[in-house]
Design an enzyme around this catalytic site. Structure first.
Site, mmCIF file in Angstrom:
data_model
loop_
_atom_site.group_PDB
_atom_site.id
_atom_site.type_symbol
_atom_site.label_atom_id
_atom_site.label_comp_id
_atom_site.label_asym_id
_atom_site.label_seq_id
_atom_site.Cartn_x
_atom_site.Cartn_y
_atom_site.Cartn_z
ATOM 1 N N THR A 183 -34.843 37.539 23.117
ATOM 2 C CA THR A 183 -36.114 38.108 22.649
ATOM 3 C C THR A 183 -37.033 38.506 23.786
ATOM 4 O O THR A 183 -37.763 39.492 23.702
ATOM 5 C CB THR A 183 -36.842 37.067 21.760
ATOM 6 O OG1 THR A 183 -35.980 36.745 20.681
ATOM 7 C CG2 THR A 183 -38.142 37.598 21.213
ATOM 8 N N SER B 66 -28.536 35.953 22.319
ATOM 9 C CA SER B 66 -27.760 34.791 22.768
ATOM 10 C C SER B 66 -26.830 34.236 21.702
ATOM 11 O O SER B 66 -26.022 33.355 21.988
ATOM 12 C CB SER B 66 -28.674 33.700 23.320
ATOM 13 O OG SER B 66 -29.295 32.984 22.283
ATOM 14 N N SER B 67 -26.915 34.738 20.485
ATOM 15 C CA SER B 67 -25.918 34.340 19.476
ATOM 16 C C SER B 67 -24.542 34.859 19.884
ATOM 17 O O SER B 67 -23.517 34.373 19.400
ATOM 18 C CB SER B 67 -26.288 34.917 18.107
ATOM 19 O OG SER B 67 -27.588 34.508 17.774
ATOM 20 N N ASP C 191 -31.803 30.935 21.197
ATOM 21 C CA ASP C 191 -30.920 30.352 20.177
ATOM 22 C C ASP C 191 -29.810 29.470 20.747
ATOM 23 O O ASP C 191 -29.516 28.409 20.199
ATOM 24 C CB ASP C 191 -30.286 31.470 19.321
ATOM 25 C CG ASP C 191 -31.307 32.113 18.385
ATOM 26 O OD1 ASP C 191 -32.414 31.568 18.238
ATOM 27 O OD2 ASP C 191 -30.992 33.174 17.801
ATOM 28 N N THR D 33 -32.568 20.513 23.033
ATOM 29 C CA THR D 33 -32.078 21.067 21.769
ATOM 30 C C THR D 33 -33.151 22.026 21.270
ATOM 31 O O THR D 33 -34.342 21.729 21.410
ATOM 32 C CB THR D 33 -31.942 19.940 20.713
ATOM 33 O OG1 THR D 33 -31.080 18.947 21.237
ATOM 34 C CG2 THR D 33 -31.374 20.440 19.409
ATOM 35 N N CYS E 67 -28.629 12.357 14.687
ATOM 36 C CA CYS E 67 -30.087 12.197 14.857
ATOM 37 C C CYS E 67 -30.511 12.969 16.105
ATOM 38 O O CYS E 67 -29.752 13.073 17.058
ATOM 39 C CB CYS E 67 -30.454 10.736 15.075
ATOM 40 S SG CYS E 67 -30.091 9.697 13.668
HETATM 41 N N1 ASP Z 1 -31.958 35.633 18.739
HETATM 42 C C1 ASP Z 1 -32.636 35.497 20.003
HETATM 43 C C2 ASP Z 1 -31.634 35.037 21.034
HETATM 44 O O1 ASP Z 1 -31.333 33.884 21.101
HETATM 45 C C3 ASP Z 1 -33.781 34.562 19.903
HETATM 46 C C4 ASP Z 1 -34.534 34.346 21.191
HETATM 47 O O2 ASP Z 1 -34.330 34.980 22.183
HETATM 48 O O3 ASP Z 1 -35.405 33.485 21.216
HETATM 49 O O4 ASP Z 1 -31.139 35.838 21.787
#
Ligand code: ASP
Length: 357
Positions: free
Chosen positions: A27, A72-73, A104, A180, A293
């Site tokens: 992002t 980053s997905s 992510d 996390t 947890c």
């Molecule tokens: N979907 C985006 C990513 O992980 C979210 C972000 O950058 O915060 O690339």
């Protein structure tokens, strides 16, 4: 996929700190496509034009960018390999590294890179943002500027102060492999529940030196650029189905499993689960117990519901995050270790990722 990188020099000032900015996407570098409303990645030059404040920083900044920045997905071990290679190849030239990455999967990447870079003694700071850099209320500028500042910090004006893989987000620097992602919309998107923050930015940039990793400077950096992908994560839940679990456990080529158990490492005592895990261990598959947890540690044997897991040889993930456990597993699988050595290394602290008691 072939990943190409291009190097561009940006601002030059007189101070000796040299920082390499590695832009992978996320992002932080996206803009809104006004027709579709979707966020699309921006060219890296445009990204830096949005932060003229960088010129005021007392350091030289060079940049490397993925030719096609990614959400980053889409992050994967091939990209980790590229990042680790870039740091290794430029290690002697730069005082510190900042990796711009989508939030992510940032905790996975920061954990993976921490294992892949053995004897790291310079800062590698991961950062990103919840809002694109051009947005009015963006968190991107602060995250980027302070991450670079942290990467320039020196101990006694000579050695880098931070000598580990960190993750900076919303005024806090954490150890990367302790983090996390906990929130998809708050600026405070990350937590490190089992390890205190390394630094905090406010009116002053306060570094908690006592929390920083102590490293042996005399050892040279070793970059391990491959990890093993034959792994899986399984989360326990009440009513988990025996045939589904058996199917996962029969995946061809599987070498390791991280099981997210309840509380302090507990799982159903139904005999079928114990039998499946026992068979796996007998087959040479490494079976790791981490807690689902967010905070706290696996203590096998504390309850009857984990005693048997310990007795049959399940490996304790102690207080590791799932992100750290799965990437440590992927890393250690590339080493030729006997089952007992594998268990010993996995349960030992190698990059500050777990608390040894
Ligand atoms: N979907 C985006 C990513 O992980 C979210 C972000 O950058 O915060 O690339």
């Amino acid at each position: 996929m072939r990943i190409q990188l291009s190097i561009k020099n940006n601002f030059k000032v007189s101070n000796p700190s040299n920082i390499l900015l590695i832009y992978t996407g996320g992002t932080i570098g996206m803009v809104k496509d006004f027709e579709t409303g979707a966020l699309i990645p921006l060219d890296f030059d445009n990204l830096l034009q949005n932060v003229p404040e960088l010129k005021q920083l007392d350091c030289n900044i060079s940049t490397i960018s993925f030719d096609e920045p990614i959400d980053s997905s889409n992050m994967n071990p091939d990209y980790w390999n590229m990042i680790a290679h870039q740091i290794k190849d430029n290690y002697l030239i730069y005082d510190g590294f900042v990796v711009l990455h989508g939030s992510d999967t940032m905790s996975y990447s920061a954990s993976a890179i921490s294992f892949m870079l053995e004897n790291l003694s310079k800062p590698v700071i991961f950062t990103g943002s919840q809002l694109p850099i051009g947005d009015l209320r963006t968190d991107a500028k602060e995250n980027l500027i302070t991450s670079i500042q942290i990467a320039t910090l020196k101990d006694n004006k000579v050695n880098p102060l931070v000598r580990e893989v960190g993750l900076y987000f919303e005024y806090k620097l954490y150890r990367g492999n302790r983090t996390t992602k906990i929130n998809a919309e708050h600026f405070e998107a990350f937590a490190s529940l089992n390890y205190p923050q390394l630094a905090e930015s406010g009116v002053h940039l306060k570094v908690y030196k006592e929390n920083l990793l102590v490293v042996d400077e005399s050892k040279a950096l070793v970059a391990h650029t491959t990890v093993d992908r034959n792994v899986v994560i399984l989360k326990m839940f009440p009513g988990i189905n025996k045939s589904v679990v058996k199917a996962i456990f029969n995946i061809p080529g599987l070498k390791g499993i991280v099981i997210e158990t309840y509380g302090a490492g507990n799982a159903t005592t139904e005999p079928w689960l114990i039998e499946v895990i026992k068979d796996l261990i007998a087959k040479g598959i490494h079976v790791i117990n981490v807690t689902q947890c967010s905070g706290g540690s696996v203590i096998m044997g504390q309850y009857e519901t984990s005693s048997e897991l310990s007795r049959i040889g399940m490996i304790s993930g102690k207080d590791m995050t799932t992100e750290a456990a799965i990437t440590k597993l992927m890393y250690l699988l590339t080493k030729s270790l006997s089952a007992s050595d594998f268990k010993k290394y996995f349960e030992s602290n190698i990059r500050g990722e777990l608390t040894e008691v």
